[in-house]
Enzyme design. Structure first.
Site, short mmCIF file in Angstrom:
data_model
loop_
_atom_site.label_atom_id
_atom_site.label_comp_id
_atom_site.label_asym_id
_atom_site.label_seq_id
_atom_site.Cartn_x
_atom_site.Cartn_y
_atom_site.Cartn_z
N HIS A 21 -4.97 24.70 -27.11
CA HIS A 21 -4.93 24.38 -28.53
C HIS A 21 -6.09 25.09 -29.20
O HIS A 21 -7.20 25.11 -28.68
CB HIS A 21 -5.00 22.87 -28.76
N CYS A 33 -2.72 27.77 -34.35
CA CYS A 33 -1.66 27.31 -33.45
C CYS A 33 -0.27 27.57 -34.05
O CYS A 33 0.64 28.00 -33.34
CB CYS A 33 -1.81 25.82 -33.14
#
Length: 103
Positions: A21, A33
């Site tokens: 992430h 992301c």
């Protein structure tokens, strides 16, 4: 940080894995992301439609992998196109995304 790993030999991509992430912003608002996901998801859809028998695609929570089973010039160009797009994000957000090439 999102990390992508590309394994290639003689300029032929054998596999690609992306996981992690970016931590650019809170979940659901992270543009890094979102950008990576859009590029990789679109590429997966194209691979699944055009090269279903040439690749093994795996989508798991927080990890996507592509393994080339049967190489094809057009397939390799599509993968390179995906990587060029991802490299653009890596340049813009080096603290949040890293691409590693294994040769």
């Amino acid at each position: 940080m999102v990390k992508a790993k590309i394994v290639e030999k003689n300029n032929i991509i054998n596999s690609f894995v992306v996981k992690g992430h970016a931590n650019f912003d809170k979940f659901g608002q992270d543009i890094v992301c979102a950008g990576i996901t859009a590029i990789v998801s679109g590429s997966l859809n194209a691979l699944d439609i055009k090269f279903k028998n040439n690749v093994e695609l795996n989508v798991n929570e927080n990890e996507i992998s592509i393994k080339v089973i049967k190489n094809d010039d057009l397939l390799n160009h599509l993968l390179e196109f995906m990587i060029i797009q991802l490299e653009t994000i890596e340049v813009q957000y080096p603290k949040n995304f890293k691409i590693e090439r294994m040769i």
